[in-house]
Design an enzyme around this catalytic site. Structure first.
Site: not given
Ligand SMILES: Cc1ncc(C[n+]2csc(CCOP(=O)(O)OP(=O)(O)O)c2C)c(N)n1
Length: 685
Positions: A29, A69, A172, A277, A429, A490
């Site tokens: 990314h 990422h 995210g 991305h 949790e 449960h």
């Molecule tokens: C729990 C989880 N779900 C999905 C992903 C896949 N994923 C990687 S980056 C991303 C987008 C994230 O957006 P943001 O946090 O705004 O980062 P930016 O666009 O600024 O790089 C997703 C959905 C992941 N890494 N972890």
């Protein structure tokens, strides 16, 4: 070159290294590192007290990249700051953690630059991140640890622990529930040494946040009682520094800095989300972006003269000075408070204090017995009294999990009582498990607790405990149908086998009170593996160990508890936890009928699998082929131990709501049913 020009050169270096690495790897990314380079530069080179020569120095500021990422940000600064490597034995190696060659080999096998930050693999990474939300939640554990350590060890004129924790996150991380759980608790606890920086770029993978995320984030964090600051331009170094400075002056609350940014900053075209991305920019775009940064368009992996020196003069000098000051302080501290200093040193090496197991109880035979959770409560208290840095708590089930530490001075952890040993995670949790990771990354010995069924809610963080090789402990009570009337929602069925499927995790399901003691004795000695202790809600008989083999056999994962008189059984009965007493009763009944059986108590598959082949053969020889496994959980996987000629008595459906006795009858967990299965299998009466 002026300082300002050097700053810009360093920032452009982070950007272009990130672009080049992603381009070379043909994956990754690039957009977020391009946008956040000034932020990460400001934190590292202007603010953080981190000595690149000693990345495990206990009082270093922590940096967690929760939007994992964007890992190239971290690989760039670890490289440019000249951060050194450390090995698994905490020895400081003279060599760099991340070389330029590693960066050239971004995302390739065995390079120190994996796709996402990996703790334990790359020195200088404070936490494995990538599953969004985990990093920020883990940072809350780090901040709790920081408060606890300061309260226990700091003395007048000896501020041994005064570090800060920075976590960078994106949309995210703030969409994920675990982030919200953790933020809520951090606000409640008023963790003033915690700073999250939110990259407010209004974009995620599918497109603009207008698709799915239009809440008022700042308002939400204010409601959590955080200090919320805004920086309107992610390229404004002075404003970023100013905000970081305000964080450091803020007392009684954690800080969220909302940083408005543009993904792929510097890219001449409006970067689309796919390109930002998981996709390189492409040759042409790379060239244009470099031109926009005033960079030689054809140079790749270029670190211009003066950039490394600029980091040496910034984080290098500041870190070395802070390190030196701390080392002298600690020397004086060791003179004044030798016992406390020894604790800190042991804790840092994940060692246990002498006599840590001296108060472990031994339980006399008792047919009525004790619930696994009750035995666990006594054992945990006996250990926590002896290991001052053992602490933890439950996700609001402490009284039921029996995890409350009740000895004098144990106390509750809170904003006003940061020395407390009982943590109250609330009904959270997932955050609990991530926070336990953060505590463990800070070298405290930490446990969390809940019902076994809710391990599902904690699982993503538990998986990271295993990946990070952290010696965390999760206490899971109500491990089968013992909660009877609560019903199928449960009653765990598939949880045991799914926990066993996590690589590296040790799952222990002790059969009686003395096995509980042995389980904790084993778990406490783990330095690089997490463990789950599964415990019954209902009383289990305490076996007479003069008649049956000693509970110490637990340390081998499985052991022969009772055998045919001549050691030549016709049948082997295998069970774990609450089902061991059922197979013992069946064994006695079979003996009365002249059928020779062996009882194997098997509290842990993982530990058993580690034993030498000869031992495993001794416990479970190829003959007899008649074997029955009994466990109140999914039958999946038991074929491995019962073989083609064997039988598994387990759960193939969800449970039901009824008193335990009725459930045991309905689902076949009764000695007579085991006896019937055994005689059927042997073709005998
Ligand atoms: C729990 C989880 N779900 C999905 C992903 C896949 N994923 C990687 S980056 C991303 C987008 C994230 O957006 P943001 O946090 O705004 O980062 P930016 O666009 O600024 O790089 C997703 C959905 C992941 N890494 N972890």
């Amino acid at each position: 070159m002026t300082g300002n020009a050097l700053d810009q050169l360093a920032i452009a270096t982070i950007r272009t290294l990130s672009i080049d690495a992603v381009q070379q790897a043909k994956s990754g990314h690039p957009g977020t590192p391009m946008a956040l380079a000034p932020l990460v530069y400001a934190i590292w080179n202007r603010v953080m007290r981190f000595d690149p020569k000693d990345p495990i120095w206990p009082n270093r500021d922590r940096f967690v990249l929760s939007n994992g990422h964007a890992s190239m940000l971290l690989w760039s600064v670890l490289h440019l700051s000249g951060t050194h490597a450390v090995n698994a034995e905490y020895e400081r190696l003279g060599e760099p953690s991340v070389t330029l060659d590693d960066i050239r080999r971004f995302r390739q096998l065995d390079s120190r630059t994996p796709g996402h930050p990996e703790y334990h693999w790359v020195s200088g990474v404070e936490a494995t991140t990538g599953p969004l939300g985990q990093g920020i939640a883990t940072s809350v554990g780090m901040a709790i640890a920081r408060s606890w350590l300061a309260e226990r060890y700091n003395r007048e004129d000896f501020a041994l622990f005064d570090y800060d924790i920075y976590a960078v996150c994106g949309d995210g991380c703030l969409m994920e529930g675990v982030g919200s759980e953790a933020a809520s608790l951090a606000g409640h606890l008023g963790l003033e040494n915690l700073c999250w920086i939110y990259d407010n770029n209004r974009i995620t993978i599918e497109g603009p946040t207008s698709l799915a995320f239009t809440e008022d984030v700042a308002g939400r964090f204010r409601a959590y009682r955080w200090n919320v600051l805004q920086v309107a331009d992610a390229n404004d170094l002075a404003a970023i520094e100013e905000a970081l400075g305000r964080f450091r002056k803020t007392r009684g609350r954690p800080t969220l800095i909302v940083l408005d940014s543009h993904i792929g900053y510097g890219s001449p075209h409006k970067i689309d989300t796919a390109a930002a991305h998981g996709e390189p920019l492409g040759e042409e775009e790379v060239r244009l972006a470099k031109r926009a940064y005033g960079w030689p368009e054809d140079a790749s992996f270029l670190v211009p003269d003066g950039v490394r020196e600029h980091f040496d003069a910034g984080i290098g000098a500041r870190g070395a000075e802070a390190w030196q000051r701390w080392e002298s302080l600690f020397d004086a501290y060791r003179e004044r408070f030798p016992e406390l200093a020894a604790e800190i040193e042991q804790m840092q090496r994940r060692e246990l204090p002498a006599g840590w197991d001296a108060d472990l109880p031994s339980f006399p035979p008792d047919a009525r017995g004790l619930a696994g959770r009750d035995a666990s409560g006594r054992v945990l208290n006996a250990l926590a009294r002896r290991v001052p840095w053992l602490l933890g708590g439950s996700a609001d089930l402490g009284p039921s999990n029996r995890t409350t530490l009740t000895f004098p001075g144990a106390g509750d952890f809170g904003a006003e009582s940061p020395g407390g040993r009982n943590l109250h995670f609330g009904v959270r949790e997932h955050a609990m498990a991530a926070i336990v990771n953060g505590l463990s990354l800070s070298k405290l010995r930490a446990f969390g607790a809940t019902f076994a069924i809710f391990s599902d809610y904690a699982r993503p963080a538990l998986r990271l405990s295993a990946m990070m090789e952290l010696p965390t402990v999760l206490v899971l009570t109500h491990d089968a149908m013992g909660d009877g009337e609560d019903g199928p929602t449960h009653q765990p069925v598939e949880q045991l086998i799914s926990l066993r499927a996590i690589p590296g995790l040790v799952v222990l399901r002790p059969a009686d009170a003395n096995e509980v003691v042995e389980a904790y004795r084993y778990v406490l000695q783990l330095r690089h593996r997490p463990a789950v202790v599964m415990l019954s809600r209902q009383p289990l008989p305490t076996f007479d160990r003069r008649r049956y083999a000693p509970a110490a056999g637990l340390a081998r994962g499985a052991y022969v508890m009772a055998d045919a008189p001549d050691g030549q059984p016709e049948l082997v009965l295998i069970a774990s936890g609450s089902e061991v007493c059922l197979v013992v009763a069946a064994h006695e009944e079979l003996a009365a009928r002249g059928i020779r059986s062996r009882v194997v108590s098997m509290p842990s598959w993982e530990i058993f699998e580690q034993q030498p082949e000869a031992y495993r053969q001794e416990v479970l020889p190829a003959q007899p082929a008649a074997r029955i496994a009994v466990e109140q959980g999914s039958t999946l996987g038991w074929e491995r131990y019962v073989g083609a000629g064997g039988l598994v008595i387990g759960m193939k459906t969800f449970g039901a709501s009824a008193p335990l006795k009725d459930l045991q009858r309905r689902f076949g967990f009764e000695p007579e049913r085991i006896v019937a299965a055994a005689t059927g299998l042997l073709g005998r009466k």
